[in-house]
Enzyme design. Sequence first.
Site, PDB file in Angstrom:
ATOM      1  N   SER A   1      73.752  31.982  11.048  1.00 53.77           N
ATOM      2  CA  SER A   1      73.109  33.288  11.007  1.00 53.77           C
ATOM      3  C   SER A   1      73.631  34.022   9.764  1.00 53.77           C
ATOM      4  O   SER A   1      74.290  33.415   8.929  1.00 53.77           O
ATOM      5  CB  SER A   1      73.478  33.985  12.312  1.00 53.77           C
ATOM      6  OG  SER A   1      73.019  35.284  12.301  1.00 53.77           O
TER       7      SER A   1
ATOM      8  N   CYS B   1      50.088  48.057  42.140  1.00 51.59           N
ATOM      9  CA  CYS B   1      49.229  48.511  43.225  1.00 51.59           C
ATOM     10  C   CYS B   1      48.365  47.304  43.580  1.00 51.59           C
ATOM     11  O   CYS B   1      47.675  46.758  42.732  1.00 51.59           O
ATOM     12  CB  CYS B   1      48.345  49.670  42.739  1.00 51.59           C
ATOM     13  SG  CYS B   1      46.969  49.995  43.852  1.00 51.59           S
TER      14      CYS B   1
ATOM     15  N   GLU C   1      65.661  39.435  -1.041  1.00 49.80           N
ATOM     16  CA  GLU C   1      64.448  39.016  -0.325  1.00 49.80           C
ATOM     17  C   GLU C   1      64.218  39.885   0.900  1.00 49.80           C
ATOM     18  O   GLU C   1      65.166  40.428   1.459  1.00 49.80           O
ATOM     19  CB  GLU C   1      64.627  37.557   0.151  1.00 49.80           C
ATOM     20  CG  GLU C   1      65.008  36.632  -0.975  1.00 49.80           C
ATOM     21  CD  GLU C   1      65.403  35.233  -0.510  1.00 49.80           C
ATOM     22  OE1 GLU C   1      65.266  34.943   0.697  1.00 49.80           O
ATOM     23  OE2 GLU C   1      65.850  34.465  -1.363  1.00 49.80           O
TER      24      GLU C   1
ATOM     25  N   LYS D   1      71.291  37.122  -1.527  1.00 50.06           N
ATOM     26  CA  LYS D   1      71.913  35.794  -1.629  1.00 50.06           C
ATOM     27  C   LYS D   1      72.376  35.545  -3.053  1.00 50.06           C
ATOM     28  O   LYS D   1      71.665  35.902  -3.996  1.00 50.06           O
ATOM     29  CB  LYS D   1      70.877  34.708  -1.312  1.00 50.06           C
ATOM     30  CG  LYS D   1      70.266  34.795   0.043  1.00 50.06           C
ATOM     31  CD  LYS D   1      69.116  33.787   0.157  1.00 50.06           C
ATOM     32  CE  LYS D   1      68.438  33.964   1.497  1.00 50.06           C
ATOM     33  NZ  LYS D   1      67.191  33.239   1.592  1.00 50.06           N
TER      34      LYS D   1
ATOM     35  N   LYS E   1      63.792  40.559   4.697  1.00 49.67           N
ATOM     36  CA  LYS E   1      64.263  39.888   5.909  1.00 49.67           C
ATOM     37  C   LYS E   1      63.110  39.936   6.903  1.00 49.67           C
ATOM     38  O   LYS E   1      62.811  40.989   7.465  1.00 49.67           O
ATOM     39  CB  LYS E   1      65.502  40.597   6.444  1.00 49.67           C
ATOM     40  CG  LYS E   1      66.154  39.878   7.606  1.00 49.67           C
ATOM     41  CD  LYS E   1      67.548  40.428   7.797  1.00 49.67           C
ATOM     42  CE  LYS E   1      68.212  40.104   9.096  1.00 49.67           C
ATOM     43  NZ  LYS E   1      67.574  39.349  10.088  1.00 49.67           N
TER      44      LYS E   1
ATOM     45  N   PHE F   1      69.915  47.809  16.495  1.00 50.00           N
ATOM     46  CA  PHE F   1      70.940  48.717  15.999  1.00 50.00           C
ATOM     47  C   PHE F   1      72.075  48.859  17.026  1.00 50.00           C
ATOM     48  O   PHE F   1      73.254  48.781  16.690  1.00 50.00           O
ATOM     49  CB  PHE F   1      70.299  50.074  15.700  1.00 50.00           C
ATOM     50  CG  PHE F   1      71.237  51.047  15.048  1.00 50.00           C
ATOM     51  CD1 PHE F   1      71.821  50.746  13.832  1.00 50.00           C
ATOM     52  CD2 PHE F   1      71.529  52.268  15.653  1.00 50.00           C
ATOM     53  CE1 PHE F   1      72.688  51.636  13.220  1.00 50.00           C
ATOM     54  CE2 PHE F   1      72.388  53.167  15.048  1.00 50.00           C
ATOM     55  CZ  PHE F   1      72.971  52.850  13.825  1.00 50.00           C
TER      56      PHE F   1
ATOM     57  N   CYS G   1      50.781  54.281  45.068  1.00 46.88           N
ATOM     58  CA  CYS G   1      49.941  54.334  43.876  1.00 46.88           C
ATOM     59  C   CYS G   1      49.476  55.770  43.619  1.00 46.88           C
ATOM     60  O   CYS G   1      48.895  56.407  44.503  1.00 46.88           O
ATOM     61  CB  CYS G   1      48.729  53.414  44.064  1.00 46.88           C
ATOM     62  SG  CYS G   1      47.548  53.541  42.715  1.00 46.88           S
TER      63      CYS G   1
ATOM     64  N   LYS H   1      70.504  45.792   6.887  1.00 47.45           N
ATOM     65  CA  LYS H   1      69.441  46.055   7.859  1.00 47.45           C
ATOM     66  C   LYS H   1      68.987  47.506   7.804  1.00 47.45           C
ATOM     67  O   LYS H   1      69.800  48.413   7.630  1.00 47.45           O
ATOM     68  CB  LYS H   1      69.912  45.674   9.261  1.00 47.45           C
ATOM     69  CG  LYS H   1      70.014  44.155   9.383  1.00 47.45           C
ATOM     70  CD  LYS H   1      70.402  43.684  10.745  1.00 47.45           C
ATOM     71  CE  LYS H   1      69.272  43.713  11.723  1.00 47.45           C
ATOM     72  NZ  LYS H   1      69.667  43.102  13.013  1.00 47.45           N
TER      73      LYS H   1
ATOM     74  N   GLU I   1      61.186  31.398   8.466  1.00 46.63           N
ATOM     75  CA  GLU I   1      60.933  32.242   9.623  1.00 46.63           C
ATOM     76  C   GLU I   1      59.483  32.081  10.062  1.00 46.63           C
ATOM     77  O   GLU I   1      58.583  32.062   9.222  1.00 46.63           O
ATOM     78  CB  GLU I   1      61.177  33.696   9.178  1.00 46.63           C
ATOM     79  CG  GLU I   1      61.522  34.639  10.272  1.00 46.63           C
ATOM     80  CD  GLU I   1      63.005  34.617  10.654  1.00 46.63           C
ATOM     81  OE1 GLU I   1      63.776  33.769  10.149  1.00 46.63           O
ATOM     82  OE2 GLU I   1      63.369  35.444  11.494  1.00 46.63           O
TER      83      GLU I   1
ATOM     84  N   CYS J   1      45.388  55.665  44.228  1.00 46.29           N
ATOM     85  CA  CYS J   1      44.744  55.460  45.523  1.00 46.29           C
ATOM     86  C   CYS J   1      45.700  55.651  46.702  1.00 46.29           C
ATOM     87  O   CYS J   1      45.270  55.626  47.851  1.00 46.29           O
ATOM     88  CB  CYS J   1      44.120  54.072  45.598  1.00 46.29           C
ATOM     89  SG  CYS J   1      45.352  52.762  45.688  1.00 46.29           S
TER      90      CYS J   1
ATOM     91  N   ASP K   1      61.098  39.528  10.207  1.00 43.75           N
ATOM     92  CA  ASP K   1      61.562  39.654  11.585  1.00 43.75           C
ATOM     93  C   ASP K   1      60.760  38.724  12.485  1.00 43.75           C
ATOM     94  O   ASP K   1      59.764  39.108  13.090  1.00 43.75           O
ATOM     95  CB  ASP K   1      61.415  41.110  12.042  1.00 43.75           C
ATOM     96  CG  ASP K   1      62.281  41.384  13.250  1.00 43.75           C
ATOM     97  OD1 ASP K   1      63.080  40.508  13.623  1.00 43.75           O
ATOM     98  OD2 ASP K   1      62.149  42.483  13.824  1.00 43.75           O
TER      99      ASP K   1
ATOM    100  N   CYS L   1      41.315  50.112  44.543  1.00 38.65           N
ATOM    101  CA  CYS L   1      41.890  51.250  43.809  1.00 38.65           C
ATOM    102  C   CYS L   1      40.971  51.541  42.614  1.00 38.65           C
ATOM    103  O   CYS L   1      40.671  50.642  41.825  1.00 38.65           O
ATOM    104  CB  CYS L   1      43.291  50.885  43.337  1.00 38.65           C
ATOM    105  SG  CYS L   1      44.024  52.094  42.242  1.00 38.65           S
TER     106      CYS L   1
ATOM    107  N   TYR M   1      62.540  30.124   3.109  1.00 41.65           N
ATOM    108  CA  TYR M   1      63.459  30.795   2.192  1.00 41.65           C
ATOM    109  C   TYR M   1      64.764  30.048   1.930  1.00 41.65           C
ATOM    110  O   TYR M   1      65.705  30.630   1.416  1.00 41.65           O
ATOM    111  CB  TYR M   1      63.761  32.207   2.693  1.00 41.65           C
ATOM    112  CG  TYR M   1      64.079  32.316   4.172  1.00 41.65           C
ATOM    113  CD1 TYR M   1      65.188  31.692   4.716  1.00 41.65           C
ATOM    114  CD2 TYR M   1      63.256  33.055   5.012  1.00 41.65           C
ATOM    115  CE1 TYR M   1      65.461  31.791   6.056  1.00 41.65           C
ATOM    116  CE2 TYR M   1      63.526  33.154   6.367  1.00 41.65           C
ATOM    117  CZ  TYR M   1      64.638  32.520   6.886  1.00 41.65           C
ATOM    118  OH  TYR M   1      64.919  32.609   8.221  1.00 41.65           O
TER     119      TYR M   1
HETATM  120  S1  IVH Z   1      68.671  33.182   4.775  1.00 41.92           S
HETATM  121  C1  IVH Z   1      72.412  30.620   5.876  1.00 41.92           C
HETATM  122  N1  IVH Z   1      66.592  34.684   4.172  1.00 41.92           N
HETATM  123  O1  IVH Z   1      67.484  36.496   9.534  1.00 41.92           O
HETATM  124  C2  IVH Z   1      71.397  31.646   5.481  1.00 41.92           C
HETATM  125  N2  IVH Z   1      67.261  34.564   6.444  1.00 41.92           N
HETATM  126  O2  IVH Z   1      69.772  37.722  10.919  1.00 41.92           O
HETATM  127  C3  IVH Z   1      70.167  31.496   6.223  1.00 41.92           C
HETATM  128  N3  IVH Z   1      65.815  35.822   7.989  1.00 41.92           N
HETATM  129  O3  IVH Z   1      68.988  33.535  10.713  1.00 41.92           O
HETATM  130  C4  IVH Z   1      69.312  32.676   6.307  1.00 41.92           C
HETATM  131  N4  IVH Z   1      64.395  36.570   6.470  1.00 41.92           N
HETATM  132  O4  IVH Z   1      66.370  33.761  10.783  1.00 41.92           O
HETATM  133  C5  IVH Z   1      67.411  34.243   5.152  1.00 41.92           C
HETATM  134  N5  IVH Z   1      64.745  35.927   3.492  1.00 41.92           N
HETATM  135  C6  IVH Z   1      65.548  35.484   4.463  1.00 41.92           C
HETATM  136  C7  IVH Z   1      65.343  35.832   5.821  1.00 41.92           C
HETATM  137  C8  IVH Z   1      66.237  35.358   6.794  1.00 41.92           C
HETATM  138  C9  IVH Z   1      64.706  36.539   7.763  1.00 41.92           C
HETATM  139  C10 IVH Z   1      66.410  35.623   9.339  1.00 41.92           C
HETATM  140  C11 IVH Z   1      66.968  34.229   9.592  1.00 41.92           C
HETATM  141  C12 IVH Z   1      68.427  34.457   9.818  1.00 41.92           C
HETATM  142  C13 IVH Z   1      68.428  35.852  10.344  1.00 41.92           C
HETATM  143  C14 IVH Z   1      69.797  36.495  10.257  1.00 41.92           C
END
Ligand code: IVH
Length: 672
Positions: free
Chosen positions: A92, A431, A122, A295, A124, A38, A413, A319, A180, A416, A126, A436, A232
């Site tokens: 990205s 330590c 979808e 998307k 996201k 964030f 420490c 996010k 991912e 100890c 992590d 200890c 994905y």
């Molecule tokens: S699509 C060109 N779909 O989030 C589009 N990305 O912060 C390609 N990620 O680089 C990405 N879940 O590593 C897509 N359902 C999802 C995702 C996803 C996680 C990641 C991915 C991307 C990053 C961007």
Amino acid sequence: MEGMDKKEAGKRIEFLRRELEKHNYRYYVLNDPQISDFEYDGMMSDLASLEKMFPELASPDSPTVKVGSDIAGKAPDTREFRQCRHRYPMLSLGNTYSLAELQDFDRRVREAAGQDFKYSCELKFDGTAICLTYFRGRLVRALTRGDGTVGDDVTDNVRTISSIPDYIGDVPWDFEIRGEIYMPFASFNALNEERLDIGDQPFANPRNAAAGSLKTLDPREVSRRGLECVLYHIIGDNLPFRYHSEALQWASEHGFPISAYSRLCGSMDEAAAYIGEWDIRRKDLPFATDGIVIKVDDLALQSRLGFTAKFPRWATAYKFKPEQALTPLLSIDYQVGRTGAITPVANLEPVPLSGTVVRRASLHNADQMELLDIHIGDWVYVEKGGEIIPKITGVELSKRPEGAPLPHFPTHCPDCGSLLVKDENEARHYCLNEACPTRVKGAFLHFISRKAMNINAGEATIDQLYDKGYIRELPDLYRLDMEKLLTLDGWKEKSAGNFLDSIAASKRVPFGRVLFSLGIRHIGETTAKTLAARFMDIEVMEKASREEFLEVEDIGDVIADSLVEYFEKENHRRIIQELRDFGLQFADNSAASRISDRLAGCTVVVSGNFSRPRDEMKAMIAAHGGKNTGSVSGKTTYLLAGEKAGPEKLSKAEKLGVKIISEDEFYSIINS
Ligand code: IVH
């Protein structure tokens, strides 16, 4: 930012770029971020606004334009990977924390579309991005995102993830499939527990753990880490799909792991409902998600919308804001860990956060405290991200009470009293006193744990045994008897007898696990097994040089130094001797199961598929006195090549004049 003049803006832009570069490095290369997503996204969005206000200050090198690079090799302890160019750039996603901005995105797309269309919504995931190339239906390469143009080749590691298919059948087109790699919470917690146990720094969150596992370890270790994958995005020339969702459906039918949680939405309002629903439901998922990706589903519309330098115009990410609480910091405890690491832990005014009441939060280390500029009495922001232990992410300076004192990180420490030493690599204080009390008890807890000597006792027993003065050094466990045990609170003959039986049984634990039980820093289960198989006897290890340790596959500077330092101490050698005298296994006596010496002095590399599992082939090599290693070098005697043996290994063997033998030839050698 409003009203800023050009000079001020220039300074701020420079500052933000420098900070973002620094945080990119910590996040993508070191896998050890210091700020939350964030905060990072906030800085990025400030920088973008300033560059928009003063276009003459924009730069093609700015972090707003470039993708953060994960290329390894720059980090101190990451392995170098071969780098390969992406066939299609790996970009990205733009992101936002606001639903209003999603409506702006929708408006832009709708204008360009001029027709009705759907969004694929979808989760996201992590984790860390991966790009898999399939040629004639076969997985041929796995690359990380890298800098978007060039990525690290992590194919060997990726092949260990069982949900990723190696072969999907005879498919007439070639394609890349991206997704991912992530680590579910359960694997993440187990991994961190183990890392703490061997004195390694735990990973801050599952994303870092996934990226770190993919980047720094040997394939055998990766396969133990419980990594998962979700795919994905499919790309290729002339693919027969009209819709993204159709392509994913096809992928799912061909055995690829595809998310079960995606939904097609006819409008941004529907997408917003999906977001609202998953902001709640994601808390019950067994893995970390940090938002929702939206998307355009129609692939023709996707190509009309195209890309900016960094992002597709046909997708964006919403996010989730990490849940935060603001509460006063009452005091700081300095805890001594099992390995002597000192962790500052904040005591907080109890505050509710994501369904639990938070009373304590980790402050990581002295550097982190300094970075936060934390004072006792400060109001602090607490967050639970992917991680289970809440952390302090910031201080609300406007609420700082007058005269709030700075905390003093202890020089000695707290347990100890011995002088603490800072490990510059890890930024942690340790330590070093092996006597200890916390360290001693920690060493026993590690020694008796299930994966080590598997002695049936818990923390309360170790505490009692220590408090009574019965145990100070590991061999003391083998000096315990019925008489001593019956003095423990609540112990009867039966419980004492069981405990003594389990101590006796530990004498049969094989050498590799005994080595792990000693608790040598940085020596985990796998490394201990590798060392045991290579050196066969602890006496050989005691005499080995740093260089000899470094010759072992997957042993780098950190582990070699730790081993040398451990065996240099006279005290350690005495303890080993005493344990050995009690009957513990300090040698690999698999020599007893030796069938022949036909491969004595031979080093064999195994590659490809055989009529039996590869592990069985390796066991046969050992049973006939040979040594198995992972990579072909001048020292290799044979490359045992099965069906689909690695082309790189084959060509290296040819170049070095290493004899390449088939499975049948292998049998004739061992049976000659
Ligand atoms: S699509 C060109 N779909 O989030 C589009 N990305 O912060 C390609 N990620 O680089 C990405 N879940 O590593 C897509 N359902 C999802 C995702 C996803 C996680 C990641 C991915 C991307 C990053 C961007």
